[in-house]
Scaffold this active site. Structure first.
Site, PDB file in Angstrom:
ATOM      1  CD  GLU B  57      -1.652  -2.448   1.385  1.00  0.00           C
ATOM      2  OE1 GLU B  57      -0.542  -2.622   1.944  1.00  0.00           O
ATOM      3  OE2 GLU B  57      -2.390  -3.396   1.063  1.00  0.00           O
ATOM      4  CG  HIS B 126     -11.745  -8.201   5.806  1.00  0.00           C
ATOM      5  ND1 HIS B 126     -11.013  -8.958   6.689  1.00  0.00           N
ATOM      6  CD2 HIS B 126     -11.141  -8.331   4.610  1.00  0.00           C
ATOM      7  CE1 HIS B 126     -10.020  -9.546   6.041  1.00  0.00           C
ATOM      8  NE2 HIS B 126     -10.061  -9.179   4.780  1.00  0.00           N
TER       9      HIS B 126
END
Lengths: 433, 334
Positions: B57, B126
């Site tokens: 990322e 999540h």
């Protein structure tokens, strides 16, 4: 269930944590005989388009061009003409003269902070010489030689350092965090290594657009330990990005020696091959070697053959910054004993050996450069020095956070200006009534 | 359209209009994204404009910042908002400060898309709602759509915006509005006015809230999935609430908020994110500072609890109808 072999009473040796320690601390006598300095001219020079793995010998050895007799030797000799050599020498000397003056300026209270690059001038100057003027450089705070090589006005540099009314960055940035889009010098960030993946992204963009420009990025060996280094290397390799990634290994990250970045186990250049990137390790105090390695990497990138990692092996001759005292953590002898010498002296002696320069010319140039820097400083001081008025107007503090000022910043700007009128009632700005 | 289709359509339209737009991220290329948001785009626009990235990322955002400095308009995807943290240095120290620190020489017109929010049994990594980390950063805009219509319009506006924008997509409502009643069958966007998405280009301006429902009993400030939960709960309770979908958190549409609270005198702030130092704290403070003399009751917050997002106890954590109902009752008791 497996038996716990580490249980008390087992006959295994106790584990030990290894914490690196530099060889010399304050007061120690320095002896660099352990440090291999290969003779100049011995390493072969592979084709720029070779597979990355072919560069392995160049990552563990050291590319050197200037020999003990001040001659340029071997396959890496770039064969530069005397005029280019003199230009590089001048830019290196100008960088040093500028550093000396700005260091004094900080001590005199004209600014809050400065960082010299003494001993590392060859790296930024010779590297810039190998790039095209419109290639984008993603520097750290110790590549002022790139700006100087590209002819960026010294007055602009001093304005930035003094954070005065002439500062192109409007007094927002800490001194030396220059930025010049026009000179291909990317805005310097205080956050280490962030520019490494950004340079890769810039190079990817250039490739996406079918451009011919490449990017070049710098980190110190200390910040090569940052995760961004790994991100940049991975992305550069995956997309075959046209980028040159430079690690300036000056042995010290503030007070931490290079062992804390992993230097005791391998070279920094050697890391390249593990990523599938070409690697070169170069004598960073040898301007010709730096130029030659840079040119090799630039040509490789420009020919779509992908990225190169260059380790510039050098020594940080001065403190980390004006806020640092290196005598608190390293031997004062290190600088004088450094086996690769001083980059300016070495290039000067080379030019003299060629019959293209003399001590008298050097002295005259040094005197001229001191005056040149002094004149730029005086010119910049007309725009003010830090803390003595002549700053940018208050409202500019709120501009450029976003393209347009949202309501909350407009409100806060009005507050700052109200406070200004109370704190400094004599202060007048354009638009005041 | 459902929200995924609306996002895909927005990307398609913008890539067609502007050759400088590129999409990068994990699994976004050939495969079309784990939520299918970029499906078909690589085939249409080529691998030089829509491509998969390494699982890094920091590298995704770092490369996007460099591409933007060159002059492109990257639209990077972070697969889940829970995984945006490795890129925080690049987002906060770099993208957000680029224009300011270079006095406009370099800018970072990037649009980071990232699915966020809970309600899907996503567990700790999540389900998170990290918007407050970004609303606290000067120089970043934070956008959260609550309908397919706004998802398309806001994404187009974000891509055209010259500042870095983070668009958090509430993944619980990708396929249909969710009213918080987890034991009822799920719905689709079919028949919901927010699911009516016009073809072609249109934009929903950043910094402008949407009045979901006009009312006079109290003002509800929310965004994302919680818009639909609030709507259902208040309708069931028969409360004449004014529900405001903020859509953009920074810059906030303060005028719409002030006008509403001045009218109703009561305010309820709802978000999924954890409570302490959440964006709700900023909203409550702004309402208190700016509407104090109009307030008839303390401003209430309904939020997630100050715990990591749990798996098995998801519906005990989620700020659903019971928690909202209690807060509404407290606000309206006099």
């Amino acid at each position: 269930m497996a038996e716990n072999t580490a249980r008390k009473g087992g006959n295994l040796p106790p584990l030990e944590l290894y914490v690196p320690e530099p060889r010399y601390r304050p007061g120690d006598l320095v002896d660099y005989s352990h440090l291999p300095v290969p003779p100049a001219g011995q390493l072969s020079r592979p084709d720029e388009n070779c597979p990355a793995s072919d560069t392995w010998p160049m990552t563990t050895d050291m590319i050197r061009v200037l020999d003990e007799e001040d001659q340029a030797v071997g396959p890496w000799n770039p064969g530069l003409d005397p005029e280019t050599l003199r230009r590089m020498l001048r830019n290196m000397a100008l960088t040093r003269a500028f550093d000396d003056r700005m260091y004094r300026g900080q001590r005199q209270g004209k600014t809050s902070f400065y960082m010299k690059c003494t001993g590392e001038e060859a790296i930024s100057v010779a590297h810039a010489q190998a790039l095209a003027q419109d290639d984008m450089v993603f520097p750290t705070y110790r590549q002022q030689g790139v700006l100087i090589s590209r002819g960026y006005p010294l007055v602009e540099m001093v304005n930035q350092i003094y954070s005065n009314r002439g500062d192109a960055l409007k007094g927002r940035q800490l001194p030396i965090m220059y930025s010049s889009r026009d000179y291909g010098f990317f805005t310097i960030s205080g956050n280490l290594a962030t520019q490494f993946p950004q340079a890769v992204g810039w190079a990817m963009a250039s490739a996406i657009k079918g451009d011919t420009r490449i990017a070049s990025a710098f980190v110190g060996e200390g910040s090569s330990a940052e995760g961004d280094f790994h991100a940049a290397m991975t992305f550069a390799a995956v997309y075959n990005a046209p980028v040159v990634l430079n690690v300036v290994n000056n042995q010290w990250a503030i007070s931490s020696f290079s062992g804390f970045a992993g230097a005791e186990r391998t070279t920094f250049a050697a890391r390249a091959v593990g990523y599938g990137i070409a690697g070169l390790r170069v004598d960073g105090n040898d301007a010709l070697a730096v130029y030659a390695a840079s040119q090799w990497a630039v040509d490789r990138a420009r020919a779509n053959q992908g990225p190169t990692l260059i380790e510039h092996f050098t020594y940080r001759a001065e403190g980390h910054s004006t806020s640092d005292d290196p005598s608190a953590y390293r031997s004062a002898q290190e600088r004088e004993e450094w086996p690769l010498g001083d980059p300016i002296m070495r290039l000067k002696k080379h030019l003299i050996a060629l019959g293209e320069w003399s001590e008298e010319q050097q002295d005259a140039m040094d005197r001229e450069l001191v005056e040149h820097v002094k004149a730029a400083t005086k010119e910049a001081e007309k725009n003010g020095v830090l803390g003595h008025g002549l700053h940018h107007p208050f409202h500019t503090m709120f501009e450029d956070v976003f393209e347009e000022l949202p309501w909350h910043l407009e409100e806060q700007a009005a507050q700052a200006i109200r406070e200004r009128q109370i704190k400094w009632p004599e202060w007048k700005e354009e638009g005041d009534v | 359209m459902n929200m995924i289709e609306a996002i895909n359509d927005a990307l398609d339209i913008m890539m067609e209009r502007d050759p400088d737009i590129v999409i990068l991220g994990e699994d976004v290329g050939y495969f079309g994204g784990v939520f299918r948001a970029t499906a078909g785009l690589q085939k249409k626009f080529g691998r030089n404009r829509v491509f998969d990235s390494p699982i890094n990322e920091c590298g995704i955002i770092g490369a996007a910042v460099g591409m933007a400095a060159y002059g492109l308009r990257p639209v990077p995807e972070i697969q889940f908002a829970d995984y945006i943290y490795p890129s925080l240095d690049q987002l906060i120290s770099e993208a957000a400060r680029m224009r300011y620190r270079s006095a406009g020489q370099f800018t970072a017109p990037i649009t980071v898309r990232s699915p966020f929010g809970g309600g899907i049994f996503g567990g700790q990594t999540h389900s998170q709602s990290p918007e407050a980390l970004f609303t606290h950063v000067a120089g970043i805009k934070t956008v959260i759509p609550a309908t397919p219509y706004d998802a398309k319009g806001l994404l187009i506006a974000a891509i055209e915006d010259n500042d870095p924008v983070i668009v958090f997509e509430p993944k619980r409502i990708y396929n249909g509005p969710f009213d918080g009643y987890y034991d009822k069958p799920s719905r689709t966007w079919k028949g919901h006015p927010g699911g009516l998405v016009p073809e072609g280009y249109y934009r929903t301006p950043l910094g402008k809230a949407r009045i979901v429902r006009e009312g006079s009993a109290l003002t509800v400030l929310a965004y994302g999935t919680m818009i639909h939960v609030a709507e259902a709960v208040l309708a069931e309770k028969g409360v004449d609430a004014e529900i405001i979908d903020l859509r953009t958190l920074v810059p906030l549409d303060i005028e719409t908020v002030e006008k509403s609270v001045e009218k109703t005198g009561k305010c309820l702030v709802i978000h999924e994110a954890t409570r302490t130092s959440g964006f709700g704290a900023e909203l409550v403070t702004l309402v208190q500072e700016r509407c104090f003399y109009h307030l008839e009751a303390p401003v209430e917050r309904v939020t997630g609890f100050d715990t990591p997002y749990p798996h098995s106890l998801e519906w005990a954590y989620f700020p659903g109808p019971v928690r909202i109902g209690e807060a509404v009752d407290r606000l309206l008791k006099d």
